[in-house]
Motif scaffolding. Structure first.
Motif, PDB file in Angstrom:
ATOM      1  N   ALA A  71       0.669  -1.079   0.017  1.00 31.12           N
ATOM      2  CA  ALA A  71      -0.017   0.014   0.009  1.00 31.12           C
ATOM      3  C   ALA A  71       0.840   1.338   0.029  1.00 31.12           C
ATOM      4  N   ALA A  72       2.020   1.323   0.575  1.00 26.75           N
ATOM      5  CA  ALA A  72       2.886   2.374   0.827  1.00 26.75           C
ATOM      6  C   ALA A  72       3.557   2.792  -0.642  1.00 26.75           C
ATOM      7  N   ALA A  73       3.999   1.730  -1.324  1.00 21.51           N
ATOM      8  CA  ALA A  73       4.661   1.636  -2.511  1.00 21.51           C
ATOM      9  C   ALA A  73       3.463   2.231  -3.563  1.00 21.51           C
ATOM     10  N   ARG A  74       2.423   1.765  -3.601  1.00 25.77           N
ATOM     11  CA  ARG A  74       1.353   1.902  -4.411  1.00 25.77           C
ATOM     12  C   ARG A  74       1.001   3.505  -4.361  1.00 25.77           C
ATOM     13  N   ALA A  75       0.976   4.058  -2.979  1.00 18.45           N
ATOM     14  CA  ALA A  75       0.524   5.436  -2.794  1.00 18.45           C
ATOM     15  C   ALA A  75       1.588   6.302  -3.307  1.00 18.45           C
ATOM     16  N   ASP A  76       2.734   5.995  -3.222  1.00 17.62           N
ATOM     17  CA  ASP A  76       3.946   6.555  -4.125  1.00 17.62           C
ATOM     18  C   ASP A  76       3.617   6.741  -5.594  1.00 17.62           C
ATOM     19  N   HIS A  77       3.503   5.388  -5.900  1.00 21.03           N
ATOM     20  CA  HIS A  77       3.365   5.061  -7.370  1.00 21.03           C
ATOM     21  C   HIS A  77       2.283   5.829  -7.962  1.00 21.03           C
ATOM     22  N   VAL A  78       1.190   6.025  -7.421  1.00 19.10           N
ATOM     23  CA  VAL A  78      -0.014   6.585  -7.835  1.00 19.10           C
ATOM     24  C   VAL A  78       0.105   8.090  -8.142  1.00 19.10           C
TER      25      VAL A  78
END
Length: 208
Positions: A71-78
């Motif tokens: 979820a942390a990686a995805r938040a930055d990715h988005v």
């Protein structure tokens, strides 16, 4: 004009990387600006989290820890890659997105779909693809391809047992059945260009 965000999902060794490359070539030939990315990853910070998630021993993280890291990686990715690219009019093709976390950690990992979606709502404001392509192969064919690709070198998630991966595959099918307006199930068997033709047909409504 806003671009499009396409996620490509599926179990291990179904051909996601090959199909993303071929799809990008087709879209660029049609004059579109295309960004290829992946999860976990896509940005410098998210790639660092990818290393933490995929390397090390099988017991390095439990399902809850994995879900938080994804979820942390995805938040930055988005925030840093996906939203800016589509707002600039480009197409973004991602090898995995939220549905992989739902399948791997939520269902196969036992956390539950609601818990993973709650993390996604908080971290990425519930952001979803315009279209999700679910590539499917029979389990025996996927296992054969995985062995050819990885040998004994699978990462710590890909190397989990057959029961785990069967649960992942069933979860993807359940999600696709529940959201037919977003998901397109693609038969990933046969030659890569035949699979690509199925994908192009599935995306015709977005490319018009």
């Amino acid at each position: 004009m806003r671009g499009r965000f396409i996620s490509i999902e599926g179990g291990e060794a179904v051909g996601k990387s090959t199909q993303i490359r071929l799809l990008a070539e087709a879209l660029r030939a049609d004059g579109r600006k295309v960004t290829i990315t992946r999860e976990p990853g896509g940005t410098e910070s998210a790639e660092a989290i990818r290393t933490l998630l995929l390397e090390g021993g099988a017991d390095r993280w439990n399902a809850r820890s994995e879900a938080l890291l994804f979820a942390a990686a995805r938040a930055d990715h988005v925030a840093r890659l996906i939203r800016p690219a589509i707002e600039a009019g480009g197409w973004v093709l991602s090898d995995r997105f939220i549905d992989s976390s739902r399948a791997y950690q939520g269902v196969a990992g036992g956390l539950g779909d609601e818990a993973v979606l709650a993390l996604h709502q908080f971290g990425s404001q519930g952001f979803l693809p315009d279209c999700t392509l679910l590539l499917e192969l029979p389990a025996d064919e996927a296992a054969r391809r995985a062995t050819l690709r990885d040998g004994a070198g699978s990462d710590r998630i890909g190397g989990r047992d057959a029961a785990y991966h069967a649960s992942v595959a069933q979860a993807f099918r359940t999600f696709a059945a529940a959201e037919p307006e977003r998901f397109h199930v693609i038969d990933a068997s046969g030659e890569s260009h035949a699979v690509q033709a199925r994908i192009i047909a599935a995306l015709a409504h977005l490319a018009a």
